[in-house]
Design an enzyme around this catalytic site. Structure first.
Site, PDB file in Angstrom:
ATOM      1  N   LYS A 101       0.829  -1.206   0.000  1.00 30.53           N
ATOM      2  CA  LYS A 101       0.000   0.000   0.000  1.00 30.53           C
ATOM      3  C   LYS A 101       0.855   1.245   0.000  1.00 30.53           C
ATOM      4  CE  LYS A 101      -3.592  -0.088  -0.496  1.00 30.53           C
ATOM      5  NZ  LYS A 101      -4.277  -0.257  -1.811  1.00 30.53           N
TER       6      LYS A 101
ATOM      7  N   HIS B 251       7.302  -7.039  -2.863  1.00 31.53           N
ATOM      8  CA  HIS B 251       7.255  -6.347  -1.582  1.00 31.53           C
ATOM      9  C   HIS B 251       8.356  -6.848  -0.651  1.00 31.53           C
ATOM     10  CE1 HIS B 251       3.620  -4.317  -2.542  1.00 31.53           C
ATOM     11  NE2 HIS B 251       2.813  -5.337  -2.402  1.00 31.53           N
TER      12      HIS B 251
ATOM     13  N   SER C 153      -4.190   3.528   4.136  1.00 22.19           N
ATOM     14  CA  SER C 153      -4.487   2.724   2.962  1.00 22.19           C
ATOM     15  C   SER C 153      -4.445   1.232   3.285  1.00 22.19           C
ATOM     16  CB  SER C 153      -3.468   3.056   1.860  1.00 22.19           C
ATOM     17  OG  SER C 153      -3.937   2.689   0.597  1.00 22.19           O
TER      18      SER C 153
END
Length: 318
Positions: A50, A112, A142
């Site tokens: 995010k 990620h 988020s």
């Protein structure tokens, strides 16, 4: 309603970092870390979730869209015909990028992973990494909303609890602070570009030009204009190949909220209470001591106070 499979709510742990089960496994993460399948023209987009179906991220989505358009010289045909997760598959997921056959060069891949368990072969290659950062306060907001609609993640709990977990690094993919500080050790290397969500918001065309220069892929004025026009937030939100509405509700339940929500910077001020903001700032100052100044540290609206009372939309912070 069909319940979410409990296994998807558990967290695999790798190098001390929790990964959502169902999309990740120790084997898939190990494959990403230890594969020798790295090409010199590979392009990796690295983000903290995010900043995040595998830790989706609006920042990740935006960067994928931009690079796809750059590689096609502004022609939107590819982004309108192929789902975004096929254009830039994830390195560390089950059936991830390194397990896909017959990929044409240059390959665009997303991850990620923190630097300590990222693909080792990358560090002896000429492949490029673009690391996209974002104001961690907006990341919290988020990620909290995303956790509510993502079937592979456990319920985030109360906003206060989620903020405490985030500051302690007890959320998916671990500590935001460790993630960004780890990757910023690459600063100064020719094959590493650090850019922020805020910079794209403030100057999309200038940011696209900077990315083109880094990739060694210059664009003419018309092609550059097309990249900018087709990578605006409104264009992405309208593109079914990029807004994740093609995913099944078991992975992303759009009835509970949109994946691409607002596309703005500074939304945290609508959610943080004064107490939460002060708690965040204390941890941020301690964790980021000695680090360079980021765009969110120079917020022109930094004197704008967060909500003095809990937000009615999500209790105390979302």
């Amino acid at each position: 309603l069909t319940p979410v499979i409990p296994a998807l709510w558990e967290a695999e742990k790798c190098a001390g970092n929790p990964f959502p089960s169902g999309l990740y496994s120790p084997e898939s993460i190990s494959l990403a870390e230890n594969t020798q399948d790295v090409r010199d023209d590979d392009i990796f987009i690295i983000t903290y979730p995010k900043s995040v179906p595998a830790g989706l991220g609006r920042g990740t989505t935006w960067m994928i869209e931009i690079i796809c358009l750059i590689l096609k010289d502004g022609d939107p045909s590819w982004i309108r015909s192929v789902p975004i997760w096929e254009r830039a598959p994830w390195c560390e997921t089950i059936l991830g990028a390194f397990s896909l056959p017959d990929q044409h060069s240059p390959r665009l891949m997303s991850s990620h992973l923190p630097i300590q368990i990222f693909t080792k072969a990358f560090f002896s290659s000429k492949a490029k990494v673009i690391y996209m950062g974002r104001n961690p306060r907006d990341v919290v907001v988020s990620l909290y909303h995303y956790s509510k609609i993502a079937g592979q993640l456990k319920d985030p709990g109360t906003p206060n609890q989620f903020l405490r977990d985030f500051l302690k690094g007890e959320v998916q993919f671990g500590s935001w602070f460790d993630h960004i500080k780890g990757w910023l050790r690459m600063q100064g290397k020719d094959n590493f570009l650090f850019i922020t969500y805020e910079e794209l918001q403030q100057d999309l065309q200038g940011s696209v030009q900077r990315i083109c220069e880094f990739l060694g892929h210059p664009l003419g004025e018309e092609a550059l204009g097309s990249v900018v026009a087709h990578s605006t937030f409104s264009a992405m939100k309208a593109n079914t190949m990029s807004n994740y509405t093609l995913l099944p509700p078991s992975l992303l339940d759009h009835r509970r909220g949109a994946f691409l929500r607002k596309g703005v910077c500074g939304d945290w001020k609508n959610h943080f209470t004064v107490a939460q903001s002060e708690a965040f700032d204390r941890v941020y100052r301690k964790q980021m001591q000695g680090m360079p100044t980021f765009p969110w540290d120079e917020d022109p609206e930094e004197d704008a106070s967060p909500a003095p009372e809990p937000s009615p939309k999500c209790s105390t912070h979302s």
